[in-house]
Design a protein around this motif. Structure first.
Motif, mmCIF file in Angstrom:
data_model
loop_
_atom_site.group_PDB
_atom_site.id
_atom_site.type_symbol
_atom_site.label_atom_id
_atom_site.label_comp_id
_atom_site.label_asym_id
_atom_site.label_seq_id
_atom_site.Cartn_x
_atom_site.Cartn_y
_atom_site.Cartn_z
ATOM 1 N N GLU A 273 0.392 -0.869 0.044
ATOM 2 C CA GLU A 273 0.164 -0.231 0.209
ATOM 3 C C GLU A 273 0.678 1.329 -0.281
ATOM 4 O O GLU A 273 1.951 1.510 0.701
ATOM 5 C CB GLU A 273 -0.681 -0.356 1.758
ATOM 6 N N VAL A 274 0.354 2.130 -0.408
ATOM 7 C CA VAL A 274 0.992 3.852 -0.640
ATOM 8 C C VAL A 274 0.743 3.993 0.279
ATOM 9 O O VAL A 274 -0.726 4.334 -0.507
ATOM 10 C CB VAL A 274 1.495 3.972 -2.614
ATOM 11 N N THR A 275 0.989 4.526 1.517
ATOM 12 C CA THR A 275 -0.046 6.003 1.940
ATOM 13 C C THR A 275 0.361 6.856 2.623
ATOM 14 O O THR A 275 2.038 7.278 2.387
ATOM 15 C CB THR A 275 -0.492 4.911 3.609
ATOM 16 N N ALA B 294 2.497 0.885 12.762
ATOM 17 C CA ALA B 294 1.879 0.354 12.127
ATOM 18 C C ALA B 294 3.931 -0.853 11.857
ATOM 19 O O ALA B 294 4.680 0.249 11.489
ATOM 20 C CB ALA B 294 1.864 1.471 11.510
ATOM 21 N N PRO B 295 3.508 -0.967 10.095
ATOM 22 C CA PRO B 295 4.958 -1.851 9.946
ATOM 23 C C PRO B 295 5.682 -0.850 8.832
ATOM 24 O O PRO B 295 7.445 -1.235 9.000
ATOM 25 C CB PRO B 295 4.383 -2.673 8.560
ATOM 26 N N ARG B 296 5.085 0.146 8.735
ATOM 27 C CA ARG B 296 5.496 1.381 7.839
ATOM 28 C C ARG B 296 5.218 2.639 8.099
ATOM 29 O O ARG B 296 4.016 2.732 8.689
ATOM 30 C CB ARG B 296 6.645 0.991 6.200
ATOM 31 N N ARG B 297 6.939 3.569 7.226
ATOM 32 C CA ARG B 297 6.183 5.050 7.810
ATOM 33 C C ARG B 297 4.909 5.775 6.844
ATOM 34 O O ARG B 297 4.921 4.555 5.706
ATOM 35 C CB ARG B 297 7.463 6.192 7.547
ATOM 36 N N PRO B 298 4.177 6.596 6.730
ATOM 37 C CA PRO B 298 3.845 7.136 5.510
ATOM 38 C C PRO B 298 4.338 7.262 4.521
ATOM 39 O O PRO B 298 5.647 7.405 4.388
ATOM 40 C CB PRO B 298 3.129 7.899 5.633
ATOM 41 N N GLY B 299 4.047 7.312 2.638
ATOM 42 C CA GLY B 299 5.226 7.527 2.275
ATOM 43 C C GLY B 299 5.411 9.187 2.138
ATOM 44 O O GLY B 299 6.422 9.714 1.368
ATOM 45 N N ALA B 300 4.290 9.516 2.357
ATOM 46 C CA ALA B 300 4.175 11.503 2.000
ATOM 47 C C ALA B 300 3.300 11.556 3.513
ATOM 48 O O ALA B 300 2.127 11.244 4.065
ATOM 49 C CB ALA B 300 3.881 11.359 0.839
ATOM 50 N N ILE B 301 3.657 13.103 3.818
ATOM 51 C CA ILE B 301 2.447 13.946 4.703
ATOM 52 C C ILE B 301 2.067 14.701 3.388
ATOM 53 O O ILE B 301 3.108 15.815 3.105
ATOM 54 C CB ILE B 301 2.908 14.196 5.483
ATOM 55 N N LYS B 302 1.025 15.207 4.123
ATOM 56 C CA LYS B 302 -0.019 16.382 3.465
ATOM 57 C C LYS B 302 -0.162 17.230 4.199
ATOM 58 O O LYS B 302 -1.680 16.747 5.135
ATOM 59 C CB LYS B 302 -0.686 16.137 2.451
ATOM 60 N N THR B 303 -0.627 18.464 4.595
ATOM 61 C CA THR B 303 -1.466 19.528 5.387
ATOM 62 C C THR B 303 -1.695 20.527 4.796
ATOM 63 O O THR B 303 -1.669 21.111 4.161
ATOM 64 C CB THR B 303 -0.254 19.622 6.476
ATOM 65 N N GLY B 304 -3.349 20.748 5.272
ATOM 66 C CA GLY B 304 -3.843 21.193 4.927
ATOM 67 C C GLY B 304 -4.214 22.506 5.775
ATOM 68 O O GLY B 304 -3.641 23.181 6.305
ATOM 69 N N LEU C 24 4.210 11.724 -5.096
ATOM 70 C CA LEU C 24 5.469 11.808 -4.247
ATOM 71 C C LEU C 24 5.848 9.992 -3.578
ATOM 72 O O LEU C 24 6.932 10.347 -3.991
ATOM 73 C CB LEU C 24 5.816 12.521 -3.953
ATOM 74 N N ALA C 25 4.761 9.688 -3.055
ATOM 75 C CA ALA C 25 4.933 8.575 -2.429
ATOM 76 C C ALA C 25 5.238 7.258 -3.463
ATOM 77 O O ALA C 25 5.740 6.276 -2.643
ATOM 78 C CB ALA C 25 3.182 8.242 -1.279
ATOM 79 N N ARG C 26 4.977 7.447 -4.539
ATOM 80 C CA ARG C 26 4.913 6.397 -5.192
ATOM 81 C C ARG C 26 6.289 6.654 -6.203
ATOM 82 O O ARG C 26 6.135 5.644 -7.003
ATOM 83 C CB ARG C 26 3.608 6.597 -6.401
ATOM 84 N N GLY C 27 6.511 7.528 -5.913
ATOM 85 C CA GLY C 27 7.969 7.720 -6.127
ATOM 86 C C GLY C 27 8.104 8.452 -7.178
ATOM 87 O O GLY C 27 9.363 8.802 -7.828
ATOM 88 N N ALA C 28 7.389 9.507 -7.481
ATOM 89 C CA ALA C 28 7.232 10.890 -9.042
ATOM 90 C C ALA C 28 8.141 11.678 -8.510
ATOM 91 O O ALA C 28 8.383 11.512 -6.838
ATOM 92 C CB ALA C 28 6.341 11.020 -8.921
ATOM 93 N N THR C 29 8.846 12.338 -9.331
ATOM 94 C CA THR C 29 9.669 13.438 -9.008
ATOM 95 C C THR C 29 8.667 14.376 -8.829
ATOM 96 O O THR C 29 8.041 14.414 -8.962
ATOM 97 C CB THR C 29 11.137 13.640 -10.331
ATOM 98 N N LEU C 30 9.491 15.809 -8.341
ATOM 99 C CA LEU C 30 8.619 16.900 -7.889
ATOM 100 C C LEU C 30 7.261 16.861 -9.557
ATOM 101 O O LEU C 30 7.043 17.838 -9.197
ATOM 102 C CB LEU C 30 9.300 18.135 -7.387
ATOM 103 N N ALA C 31 8.702 17.524 -10.609
ATOM 104 C CA ALA C 31 8.144 17.757 -11.655
ATOM 105 C C ALA C 31 7.269 16.835 -12.074
ATOM 106 O O ALA C 31 5.950 17.295 -12.493
ATOM 107 C CB ALA C 31 9.151 18.356 -12.485
ATOM 108 N N GLU C 32 7.157 15.789 -12.296
ATOM 109 C CA GLU C 32 6.724 14.585 -12.296
ATOM 110 C C GLU C 32 4.737 14.729 -11.734
ATOM 111 O O GLU C 32 3.412 14.767 -12.442
ATOM 112 C CB GLU C 32 7.375 13.679 -12.140
ATOM 113 N N ALA C 33 5.156 15.160 -10.322
ATOM 114 C CA ALA C 33 4.032 15.155 -9.454
ATOM 115 C C ALA C 33 3.022 15.702 -9.632
ATOM 116 O O ALA C 33 1.663 15.974 -9.665
ATOM 117 C CB ALA C 33 4.648 15.238 -8.028
ATOM 118 N N ALA C 34 3.822 17.869 -9.530
ATOM 119 C CA ALA C 34 2.843 18.952 -10.397
ATOM 120 C C ALA C 34 2.199 18.877 -11.478
ATOM 121 O O ALA C 34 0.867 18.588 -11.436
ATOM 122 C CB ALA C 34 3.931 19.926 -9.857
ATOM 123 N N GLY C 35 2.513 17.778 -12.119
ATOM 124 C CA GLY C 35 2.108 17.377 -13.541
ATOM 125 C C GLY C 35 0.150 16.784 -13.791
ATOM 126 O O GLY C 35 -0.100 16.464 -14.584
ATOM 127 N N GLY C 36 1.226 15.715 -13.048
ATOM 128 C CA GLY C 36 -0.023 14.491 -12.359
ATOM 129 C C GLY C 36 -1.422 15.254 -11.978
ATOM 130 O O GLY C 36 -2.214 14.643 -11.840
#
Ligand code: PLP
Length: 256
Positions: free
Chosen positions: A8-10, A76-86, A228-240
């Motif tokens: 899982e990507v969390t 939890a077996p692993r850390r989250p792949g990324a964190i987002k705050t709003g 980002l958690a799925r391994g994208a670069t910043l630019a790929e993630a921004a475009g996606g």
């Protein structure tokens, strides 16, 4: 499924609960689903709102915010792949969160900060009675991999005028973050987003959709964190993430 189970990507999302699901935690979860990631929603504030706007909101106690994060991670077996705050509501919540996200277990997890200050109906969602927006969010901006202000938020945080591209880029550099995605949804003409990483600037062009929708900023930052958690670069993630928001706007228009 246990949080963080294999494969899982969390993404840990800390934001406000908007019961309309137009913005806030519920919208974040939807956007994360769209990029194949699961969200762990942690509430920093509850809001009372509906079709007629925001009627009120209430922050959670600081200890409760930290307790939510700790309970989730403990075992939890692993850390989250990324964190987002709003929406974080108050300076003490934002400061406590910045400290927690800088602790050893989370310090290397990429953090996307959406600096929510106002609702689109004009309600103040960050209490600025005792701290300016920059004082409240400063420690999180320093910890962030990416900050995603719109032009108004960028102006409120830096005190700079942000109308022209060059002014917005200069203001973005003043935020003290490693990278800033200046969202162009509120500007005249095409909604161009600017990714500012030090001297490097990447432009993301889009086609303007008629009308407005709530929660586009929440969704963009959440989808970006998921990518980002799925391994994208910043630019790929921004475009996606921009594509996720465009698909959401098109789907909303069809629903109306
Ligand atoms: N987060 C929460 C919990 C909100 O309630 C809102 C707005 O009401 C936002 C974020 C900002 O979203 P928007 O600018 O689309 O109103």
């Amino acid at each position: 499924m246990r949080p963080g189970a294999k494969g899982e990507v969390t993404v840990l999302v800390v934001a406000g609960l908007d019961p309309t699901a137009g913005a806030g935690l519920a919208a974040d979860l939807e956007a994360l689903g769209a990029v194949g990631a699961r969200g762990w929603p942690v509430a920093a504030a509850l809001t009372a709102q509906g079709p007629r706007g925001v009627r009120g909101w209430s922050p959670v106690p600081v200890e409760m915010l930290l307790a939510q994060v700790d309970a989730l991670l403990d075992g939890a077996p692993r850390r989250p792949g990324a964190i987002k705050t709003g929406m974080l509501g108050t300076a003490p919540l934002a400061h406590a969160l910045a400290k927690r996200l800088s602790a050893r277990d989370l310090a290397r997890v990429p953090l996307v900060v959406d600096p929510v200050l106002l609702s689109s109906s004009g309600a103040l969602l960050l209490d600025t009675a005792v701290a300016s927006p920059l004082e409240a969010l400063g420690p999180l901006l320093e910890r962030a991999r990416l900050v995603t202000p719109n032009l108004e938020e960028l102006a409120a945080l830096t005190g700079c005028v942000t109308g022209e591209d060059e002014a917005a880029i200069e203001a973005a550099r003043r935020l003290g973050a490693r990278a800033v995605l200046v969202k162009g949804g509120h500007r005249d003409g095409a909604p161009i987003d600017l990714l500012v990483e030090g001297r490097r600037v990447t432009r993301f062009t889009g086609r303007r959709r008629p009308g407005t929708a709530r929660g586009t900023g929440c969704r963009l930052a959440a989808a970006l964190a998921g990518l980002l958690a799925r391994g994208a670069t910043l630019a790929e993630a921004a475009g996606g993430a921009k594509q996720v928001v465009e698909r959401y706007l098109d789907a909303e228009r069809r629903r109306r």
